[in-house]
Scaffold this motif. Structure first.
Motif, PDB file in Angstrom:
ATOM      1  N   CYS A  55     -55.825  -0.080 -34.756  1.00 42.75           N
ATOM      2  CA  CYS A  55     -55.062   1.152 -34.478  1.00 42.75           C
ATOM      3  C   CYS A  55     -54.295   1.607 -35.719  1.00 42.75           C
ATOM      4  O   CYS A  55     -54.221   2.805 -36.002  1.00 42.75           O
ATOM      5  CB  CYS A  55     -54.103   0.932 -33.315  1.00 42.75           C
ATOM      6  N   ASN A  56     -53.729   0.674 -36.446  1.00 41.19           N
ATOM      7  CA  ASN A  56     -52.987   1.023 -37.654  1.00 41.19           C
ATOM      8  C   ASN A  56     -53.905   1.551 -38.757  1.00 41.19           C
ATOM      9  O   ASN A  56     -53.534   2.442 -39.508  1.00 41.19           O
ATOM     10  CB  ASN A  56     -52.203  -0.179 -38.177  1.00 41.19           C
ATOM     11  N   THR A  57     -55.082   0.991 -38.843  1.00 39.19           N
ATOM     12  CA  THR A  57     -56.016   1.387 -39.908  1.00 39.19           C
ATOM     13  C   THR A  57     -56.626   2.759 -39.644  1.00 39.19           C
ATOM     14  O   THR A  57     -56.687   3.604 -40.541  1.00 39.19           O
ATOM     15  CB  THR A  57     -57.148   0.340 -40.036  1.00 39.19           C
ATOM     16  N   THR A  58     -57.064   2.991 -38.421  1.00 40.88           N
ATOM     17  CA  THR A  58     -57.821   4.217 -38.119  1.00 40.88           C
ATOM     18  C   THR A  58     -56.998   5.311 -37.465  1.00 40.88           C
ATOM     19  O   THR A  58     -57.433   6.456 -37.413  1.00 40.88           O
ATOM     20  CB  THR A  58     -59.001   3.898 -37.192  1.00 40.88           C
ATOM     21  N   GLY A  59     -55.840   4.955 -36.913  1.00 47.41           N
ATOM     22  CA  GLY A  59     -55.065   5.943 -36.163  1.00 47.41           C
ATOM     23  C   GLY A  59     -55.715   6.260 -34.816  1.00 47.41           C
ATOM     24  O   GLY A  59     -55.398   7.263 -34.186  1.00 47.41           O
ATOM     25  N   ASP A  60     -56.613   5.412 -34.380  1.00 49.82           N
ATOM     26  CA  ASP A  60     -57.370   5.625 -33.142  1.00 49.82           C
ATOM     27  C   ASP A  60     -56.524   5.219 -31.933  1.00 49.82           C
ATOM     28  O   ASP A  60     -56.194   4.053 -31.744  1.00 49.82           O
ATOM     29  CB  ASP A  60     -58.650   4.790 -33.200  1.00 49.82           C
ATOM     30  N   THR A  61     -56.176   6.185 -31.091  1.00 49.69           N
ATOM     31  CA  THR A  61     -55.379   5.895 -29.903  1.00 49.69           C
ATOM     32  C   THR A  61     -56.222   5.360 -28.753  1.00 49.69           C
ATOM     33  O   THR A  61     -55.689   4.789 -27.811  1.00 49.69           O
ATOM     34  CB  THR A  61     -54.634   7.155 -29.434  1.00 49.69           C
ATOM     35  N   PHE A  62     -57.547   5.536 -28.832  1.00 49.20           N
ATOM     36  CA  PHE A  62     -58.430   5.023 -27.777  1.00 49.20           C
ATOM     37  C   PHE A  62     -58.274   3.509 -27.660  1.00 49.20           C
ATOM     38  O   PHE A  62     -58.161   2.964 -26.575  1.00 49.20           O
ATOM     39  CB  PHE A  62     -59.892   5.398 -28.077  1.00 49.20           C
ATOM     40  N   ARG A  63     -58.258   2.847 -28.797  1.00 48.39           N
ATOM     41  CA  ARG A  63     -58.129   1.391 -28.783  1.00 48.39           C
ATOM     42  C   ARG A  63     -56.742   0.945 -28.328  1.00 48.39           C
ATOM     43  O   ARG A  63     -56.582  -0.135 -27.779  1.00 48.39           O
ATOM     44  CB  ARG A  63     -58.430   0.819 -30.156  1.00 48.39           C
ATOM     45  N   ALA A  64     -55.786   1.770 -28.574  1.00 50.08           N
ATOM     46  CA  ALA A  64     -54.416   1.412 -28.174  1.00 50.08           C
ATOM     47  C   ALA A  64     -54.310   1.237 -26.669  1.00 50.08           C
ATOM     48  O   ALA A  64     -53.483   0.462 -26.184  1.00 50.08           O
ATOM     49  CB  ALA A  64     -53.436   2.460 -28.669  1.00 50.08           C
ATOM     50  N   ARG A  65     -55.183   1.941 -25.939  1.00 49.35           N
ATOM     51  CA  ARG A  65     -55.163   1.809 -24.469  1.00 49.35           C
ATOM     52  C   ARG A  65     -55.564   0.406 -24.027  1.00 49.35           C
ATOM     53  O   ARG A  65     -55.155  -0.057 -22.979  1.00 49.35           O
ATOM     54  CB  ARG A  65     -56.076   2.858 -23.838  1.00 49.35           C
ATOM     55  N   HIS A  66     -56.387  -0.262 -24.827  1.00 50.47           N
ATOM     56  CA  HIS A  66     -56.812  -1.615 -24.476  1.00 50.47           C
ATOM     57  C   HIS A  66     -55.675  -2.622 -24.621  1.00 50.47           C
ATOM     58  O   HIS A  66     -55.729  -3.715 -24.051  1.00 50.47           O
ATOM     59  CB  HIS A  66     -58.001  -2.042 -25.335  1.00 50.47           C
ATOM     60  N   ILE A  67     -54.680  -2.246 -25.387  1.00 50.13           N
ATOM     61  CA  ILE A  67     -53.535  -3.139 -25.542  1.00 50.13           C
ATOM     62  C   ILE A  67     -52.863  -3.378 -24.198  1.00 50.13           C
ATOM     63  O   ILE A  67     -52.462  -4.501 -23.883  1.00 50.13           O
ATOM     64  CB  ILE A  67     -52.525  -2.578 -26.576  1.00 50.13           C
ATOM     65  N   GLU A  68     -52.766  -2.338 -23.383  1.00 53.86           N
ATOM     66  CA  GLU A  68     -52.105  -2.482 -22.077  1.00 53.86           C
ATOM     67  C   GLU A  68     -52.842  -3.490 -21.196  1.00 53.86           C
ATOM     68  O   GLU A  68     -52.212  -4.316 -20.531  1.00 53.86           O
ATOM     69  CB  GLU A  68     -52.010  -1.126 -21.370  1.00 53.86           C
ATOM     70  N   ALA A  69     -54.176  -3.475 -21.179  1.00 53.62           N
ATOM     71  CA  ALA A  69     -54.941  -4.441 -20.375  1.00 53.62           C
ATOM     72  C   ALA A  69     -54.716  -5.861 -20.900  1.00 53.62           C
ATOM     73  O   ALA A  69     -54.556  -6.813 -20.123  1.00 53.62           O
ATOM     74  CB  ALA A  69     -56.415  -4.091 -20.399  1.00 53.62           C
ATOM     75  N   THR A  70     -54.686  -5.999 -22.201  1.00 54.35           N
ATOM     76  CA  THR A  70     -54.467  -7.313 -22.802  1.00 54.35           C
ATOM     77  C   THR A  70     -53.055  -7.804 -22.517  1.00 54.35           C
ATOM     78  O   THR A  70     -52.836  -8.982 -22.220  1.00 54.35           O
ATOM     79  CB  THR A  70     -54.718  -7.261 -24.319  1.00 54.35           C
ATOM     80  N   LEU A  71     -52.098  -6.899 -22.575  1.00 55.06           N
ATOM     81  CA  LEU A  71     -50.719  -7.270 -22.255  1.00 55.06           C
ATOM     82  C   LEU A  71     -50.590  -7.702 -20.796  1.00 55.06           C
ATOM     83  O   LEU A  71     -49.834  -8.627 -20.488  1.00 55.06           O
ATOM     84  CB  LEU A  71     -49.771  -6.105 -22.552  1.00 55.06           C
ATOM     85  N   GLU A  72     -51.321  -7.070 -19.900  1.00 55.25           N
ATOM     86  CA  GLU A  72     -51.273  -7.462 -18.484  1.00 55.25           C
ATOM     87  C   GLU A  72     -51.834  -8.874 -18.310  1.00 55.25           C
ATOM     88  O   GLU A  72     -51.304  -9.668 -17.540  1.00 55.25           O
ATOM     89  CB  GLU A  72     -52.054  -6.459 -17.623  1.00 55.25           C
ATOM     90  N   GLU A  73     -52.871  -9.190 -19.062  1.00 54.14           N
ATOM     91  CA  GLU A  73     -53.419 -10.549 -19.032  1.00 54.14           C
ATOM     92  C   GLU A  73     -52.386 -11.547 -19.556  1.00 54.14           C
ATOM     93  O   GLU A  73     -52.193 -12.629 -19.000  1.00 54.14           O
ATOM     94  CB  GLU A  73     -54.688 -10.595 -19.877  1.00 54.14           C
ATOM     95  N   LEU A  74     -51.682 -11.154 -20.599  1.00 53.39           N
ATOM     96  CA  LEU A  74     -50.630 -11.999 -21.161  1.00 53.39           C
ATOM     97  C   LEU A  74     -49.501 -12.200 -20.153  1.00 53.39           C
ATOM     98  O   LEU A  74     -48.995 -13.303 -19.978  1.00 53.39           O
ATOM     99  CB  LEU A  74     -50.090 -11.381 -22.457  1.00 53.39           C
ATOM    100  N   ARG A  75     -49.129 -11.144 -19.464  1.00 51.37           N
ATOM    101  CA  ARG A  75     -48.060 -11.254 -18.455  1.00 51.37           C
ATOM    102  C   ARG A  75     -48.461 -12.222 -17.340  1.00 51.37           C
ATOM    103  O   ARG A  75     -47.642 -13.008 -16.850  1.00 51.37           O
ATOM    104  CB  ARG A  75     -47.738  -9.882 -17.886  1.00 51.37           C
ATOM    105  N   GLY A  76     -49.732 -12.180 -16.934  1.00 53.22           N
ATOM    106  CA  GLY A  76     -50.215 -13.114 -15.915  1.00 53.22           C
ATOM    107  C   GLY A  76     -50.111 -14.556 -16.375  1.00 53.22           C
ATOM    108  O   GLY A  76     -49.712 -15.445 -15.612  1.00 53.22           O
ATOM    109  N   LEU A  77     -50.465 -14.798 -17.628  1.00 52.27           N
ATOM    110  CA  LEU A  77     -50.362 -16.142 -18.180  1.00 52.27           C
ATOM    111  C   LEU A  77     -48.899 -16.592 -18.237  1.00 52.27           C
ATOM    112  O   LEU A  77     -48.566 -17.717 -17.880  1.00 52.27           O
ATOM    113  CB  LEU A  77     -50.988 -16.195 -19.570  1.00 52.27           C
ATOM    114  N   LEU A  78     -48.029 -15.701 -18.646  1.00 47.93           N
ATOM    115  CA  LEU A  78     -46.606 -16.053 -18.725  1.00 47.93           C
ATOM    116  C   LEU A  78     -46.030 -16.339 -17.338  1.00 47.93           C
ATOM    117  O   LEU A  78     -45.188 -17.216 -17.186  1.00 47.93           O
ATOM    118  CB  LEU A  78     -45.824 -14.937 -19.424  1.00 47.93           C
ATOM    119  N   ARG A  79     -46.490 -15.606 -16.325  1.00 47.88           N
ATOM    120  CA  ARG A  79     -46.042 -15.907 -14.957  1.00 47.88           C
ATOM    121  C   ARG A  79     -46.500 -17.307 -14.549  1.00 47.88           C
ATOM    122  O   ARG A  79     -45.769 -18.036 -13.895  1.00 47.88           O
ATOM    123  CB  ARG A  79     -46.578 -14.859 -13.973  1.00 47.88           C
ATOM    124  N   ARG A  80     -47.708 -17.703 -14.947  1.00 47.74           N
ATOM    125  CA  ARG A  80     -48.217 -19.027 -14.654  1.00 47.74           C
ATOM    126  C   ARG A  80     -47.376 -20.095 -15.354  1.00 47.74           C
ATOM    127  O   ARG A  80     -47.093 -21.152 -14.786  1.00 47.74           O
ATOM    128  CB  ARG A  80     -49.667 -19.132 -15.128  1.00 47.74           C
TER     129      ARG A  80
END
Length: 122
Positions: free
Chosen positions: A92-117
């Motif tokens: 995202c920093n290199t290309t300025g592509d916001t499309f990929r930034a949307r995938h961050i939210e899905a990855t963060l949700e996976e991280l939140r699930g792990l942290l809850r565990r």
């Protein structure tokens, strides 16, 4: 007093039934300074030492300190998620592509699930 003495005339303490008798012994090793502290607390509470220890063991509160350690699987999952986030952020920093930034939210949700565990008790 002999066997013919009426029960109400017999002196002394009445005999305990088998269920009232305490026959088992628990031993614990302590240092001299620990023994002094325990004896002092028993004296403050006006209890014999054995009664104090029994009461503390049956009704006392123990503060359990647990340090939660990550399992190898959780460590691997956390490292993988962190790596994914790093790759997405770099792209995202290199290309300025916001499309990929949307995938961050899905990855963060996976991280939140792990942290809850990780935070779950036991």
């Amino acid at each position: 007093m002999n066997e013919r003495t009426p029960r109400f005339r017999r002196g002394g303490r009445p005999r305990k039934t088998d269920s009232e008798k305490r026959r088992l012994l628990i031993a614990a090793r302590v240092r001299p300074d620990e023994l002094a502290i325990i004896e002092g607390r028993a004296a403050e509470a006006n209890f014999p030492l054995s009664d104090f220890l029994r009461e503390q063991a049956l009704t006392g509160v123990i503060i359990v300190r647990r340090s939660r350690r990550l399992s190898p699987i959780d460590r691997h999952d956390l490292a993988r998620i962190g790596s994914n986030l790093n790759q997405i952020a770099r792209a995202c920093n290199t290309t300025g592509d916001t499309f990929r930034a949307r995938h961050i939210e899905a990855t963060l949700e996976e991280l939140r699930g792990l942290l809850r565990r990780i935070d779950a008790p036991g």
